[in-house]
Design a protein around this motif. Sequence first.
Motif, mmCIF file in Angstrom:
data_model
loop_
_atom_site.group_PDB
_atom_site.id
_atom_site.type_symbol
_atom_site.label_atom_id
_atom_site.label_comp_id
_atom_site.label_asym_id
_atom_site.label_seq_id
_atom_site.Cartn_x
_atom_site.Cartn_y
_atom_site.Cartn_z
ATOM 1 N N LEU A 61 0.820 -1.211 0.000
ATOM 2 C CA LEU A 61 0.000 0.000 0.000
ATOM 3 C C LEU A 61 0.854 1.262 0.000
ATOM 4 C CD1 LEU A 61 -3.042 0.735 0.025
ATOM 5 C CD2 LEU A 61 -2.841 0.984 2.508
ATOM 6 N N LYS A 62 2.051 1.195 0.566
ATOM 7 C CA LYS A 62 2.938 2.352 0.600
ATOM 8 C C LYS A 62 3.324 2.820 -0.801
ATOM 9 C CE LYS A 62 4.995 1.440 5.133
ATOM 10 N NZ LYS A 62 6.204 0.984 5.867
ATOM 11 N N SER A 63 3.121 1.979 -1.805
ATOM 12 C CA SER A 63 3.375 2.394 -3.187
ATOM 13 C C SER A 63 2.516 3.593 -3.560
ATOM 14 C CB SER A 63 3.108 1.234 -4.150
ATOM 15 O OG SER A 63 4.027 0.186 -3.940
ATOM 16 N N GLY A 64 1.410 3.779 -2.833
ATOM 17 C CA GLY A 64 0.550 4.925 -3.099
ATOM 18 C C GLY A 64 1.253 6.253 -2.901
ATOM 19 N N LYS A 65 2.305 6.280 -2.082
ATOM 20 C CA LYS A 65 3.039 7.528 -1.828
ATOM 21 C C LYS A 65 3.851 7.963 -3.046
ATOM 22 C CE LYS A 65 5.133 7.911 2.081
ATOM 23 N NZ LYS A 65 6.022 7.591 3.225
ATOM 24 N N ALA A 99 -6.232 1.454 4.001
ATOM 25 C CA ALA A 99 -5.450 1.633 5.230
ATOM 26 C C ALA A 99 -6.357 1.557 6.461
ATOM 27 C CB ALA A 99 -4.704 2.968 5.195
ATOM 28 N N ASP A 100 -7.527 2.182 6.389
ATOM 29 C CA ASP A 100 -8.486 2.129 7.505
ATOM 30 C C ASP A 100 -8.960 0.700 7.754
ATOM 31 O OD1 ASP A 100 -8.443 4.912 7.933
ATOM 32 O OD2 ASP A 100 -9.985 5.256 6.424
ATOM 33 N N THR A 101 -9.198 -0.055 6.676
ATOM 34 C CA THR A 101 -9.682 -1.430 6.820
ATOM 35 C C THR A 101 -8.590 -2.322 7.404
ATOM 36 O OG1 THR A 101 -11.124 -1.082 4.898
ATOM 37 C CG2 THR A 101 -10.824 -3.344 5.639
ATOM 38 N N PHE A 102 -7.357 -2.130 6.957
ATOM 39 C CA PHE A 102 -6.246 -2.873 7.555
ATOM 40 C C PHE A 102 -6.214 -2.658 9.068
ATOM 41 C CE2 PHE A 102 -3.775 -3.255 3.438
ATOM 42 C CZ PHE A 102 -3.623 -4.636 3.499
ATOM 43 N N PHE A 103 -6.436 -1.410 9.498
ATOM 44 C CA PHE A 103 -6.369 -1.120 10.933
ATOM 45 C C PHE A 103 -7.515 -1.800 11.686
ATOM 46 C CE2 PHE A 103 -6.595 1.727 14.723
ATOM 47 C CZ PHE A 103 -5.336 1.420 15.216
ATOM 48 N N TRP A 148 -0.952 12.222 5.324
ATOM 49 C CA TRP A 148 -2.194 11.630 5.833
ATOM 50 C C TRP A 148 -2.111 10.107 5.790
ATOM 51 C CZ3 TRP A 148 -6.079 14.081 8.267
ATOM 52 C CH2 TRP A 148 -7.288 13.401 8.447
ATOM 53 N N LEU A 149 -1.566 9.571 4.679
ATOM 54 C CA LEU A 149 -1.394 8.126 4.574
ATOM 55 C C LEU A 149 -0.375 7.639 5.606
ATOM 56 C CD1 LEU A 149 -1.970 5.430 3.221
ATOM 57 C CD2 LEU A 149 -0.287 6.011 1.455
ATOM 58 N N ASP A 150 0.718 8.377 5.758
ATOM 59 C CA ASP A 150 1.724 8.017 6.762
ATOM 60 C C ASP A 150 1.120 7.969 8.164
ATOM 61 O OD1 ASP A 150 4.071 7.417 5.447
ATOM 62 O OD2 ASP A 150 4.748 9.494 5.356
ATOM 63 N N LYS A 159 -1.891 7.255 8.990
ATOM 64 C CA LYS A 159 -2.680 6.030 9.126
ATOM 65 C C LYS A 159 -1.760 4.806 9.302
ATOM 66 C CE LYS A 159 -6.661 7.689 6.454
ATOM 67 N NZ LYS A 159 -7.698 7.544 7.504
ATOM 68 N N LEU A 160 -0.638 4.794 8.581
ATOM 69 C CA LEU A 160 0.252 3.634 8.625
ATOM 70 C C LEU A 160 1.041 3.572 9.933
ATOM 71 C CD1 LEU A 160 1.611 3.673 4.954
ATOM 72 C CD2 LEU A 160 -0.285 2.333 5.900
ATOM 73 N N ARG A 161 1.265 4.723 10.570
ATOM 74 C CA ARG A 161 2.019 4.740 11.832
ATOM 75 C C ARG A 161 1.229 4.129 12.992
ATOM 76 N NH1 ARG A 161 3.850 9.936 10.127
ATOM 77 N NH2 ARG A 161 2.235 10.934 11.414
ATOM 78 N N LYS A 162 -0.057 3.934 12.808
ATOM 79 C CA LYS A 162 -0.882 3.361 13.882
ATOM 80 C C LYS A 162 -0.593 1.878 14.103
ATOM 81 C CE LYS A 162 -4.898 4.701 12.226
ATOM 82 N NZ LYS A 162 -6.368 4.953 12.159
ATOM 83 N N PHE A 163 0.086 1.252 13.149
ATOM 84 C CA PHE A 163 0.351 -0.189 13.250
ATOM 85 C C PHE A 163 1.661 -0.395 14.018
ATOM 86 C CE2 PHE A 163 -2.323 0.498 9.628
ATOM 87 C CZ PHE A 163 -3.199 -0.574 9.626
ATOM 88 N N LYS A 164 1.567 -0.551 15.288
ATOM 89 C CA LYS A 164 2.763 -0.728 16.137
ATOM 90 C C LYS A 164 2.675 -2.024 16.927
ATOM 91 C CE LYS A 164 4.460 3.295 14.971
ATOM 92 N NZ LYS A 164 5.627 3.372 14.099
#
Length: 334
Positions: free
Chosen positions: A250-254, A279-283, A325-327, A329-334
Motif C-alpha cells: 500500500l505504501k506504493s501509493g506515496k 489503510a483504515d480497513t487494515f487497521f 495523511w497516509l503516513d 494512518k500507517l504509523r498506527k500499526f505498532k
Amino acid sequence: MDIETLLKNTSRSLYLSVRALPRSMRPAFGIAYLLCRYADTIADTPVLPSSRRLYWIERFPHLLLEQDPAEAARLAQEISGGTENPYEAELVKNLMPCLELLNNISSEQRENITDVVSAVCEGMKTDLSFFPNESAPEPKAFDTPAELERYCRLMGGKPGLFWSRLIYGTADIHMPEEEFYELGQHIGDALQIVNILRDLPKDLRIGRCYFPRTDLEKAGLTAAELLDSANSARFEPVKRKWIAWGLANLKSGKKYFPQLPKSQPGQRAAVAWPILWTADTFFKVYREPDILNPSKRVKISRSVIYSTMLVTPLLLASNTLFCNWLDKKLRKFK
C-alpha cells in the motif's frame, strides 16, 4: 441498459470513485467492473456444480471476444435464479448489452478490459479447481506464500494494472510507464489481501483458506482449526505477517499518487479514496482480536468513508498532505 444504475447498485464505495473519474475514463472502467462482477456471479452461483461453474469461467474471456448471442443466452439461463440480489439478477440478464457497450470503446481500452477480465477469471479458476466444494467438511489451504501472492496479483494487482493503464492513457504521467504500472499492481495487491483478511471466516466455511499451510504450521495450526474462533489468538502471527505485506504494498501509493496531475481532481480522488479506505480497513483487521469469528464483520463505517471525502479537497491540492495523511494512518500499526 443503464450502466450507472447497475454500477451504483452492485458496488458501494467503488461507485463513488467511478463518479469522481473524468468522463473519458468512466465507460471503460464501468464495463470492466461489470464484466468482472458477472464472472464473480458465475463463480459463486449455488445453482450450478463447481465443475460447470469452472467451465463457464474458462469460457467467459472467450465469450467476450466471440460474442455469440446463443452462448450468452445459455450462460444467463444456467445461472439465473442463483442470486437473491435483484441487481445482480438484472446484470445476469444483460451480458449482451454489456458487450455492445464494450464494442463502442476504443480497441486499446477493449484489450485492456479483456486482459483484466481474463486475469480475474484465472484467479476464479483457482477458487474452483484448487479448493474443495462449498460442502466440504474442512477447508484446504494454499501450500506456500508464493501461491497467495500470485492469487493477490491476479485478483487485485491485475485490476490495479488495468486502472493504471487507463490513467496513463488519459493523463500526463512523468514516471516511466512500467514503473507506474508496477506501483499500481502493488496497490491492487494490498486491496486484495485486505479483502482476504476481512472475509476469512466466510471463506473458511466454503472450503477456502488462502493463508499458506507453511505459515499456519509455524503458528501450530491447521486450516481446519481456523473454523474455531477460539484459535484467533494463535492465528495472530499469520494475520500480522500478511497485514505487514499488504501495508508494504500500500505504501506504493506515496509514489503513485503524486504522479497524477492536479488538473484532474476527480482522477486523484478516485485513486486517493481506495488507498486511504484500505489503510483504515487494515487497521480494523489489525485491532480485531476475534478475527476468526464469523459474527464479527470487519468493515469501515460510512462515517469513515464520508469523513475522508470531506477532507478530500485538501488532500487533492497537496501531494505532501496526502502522503502525510497516509503516513499517519500507517504509523498506527505498532
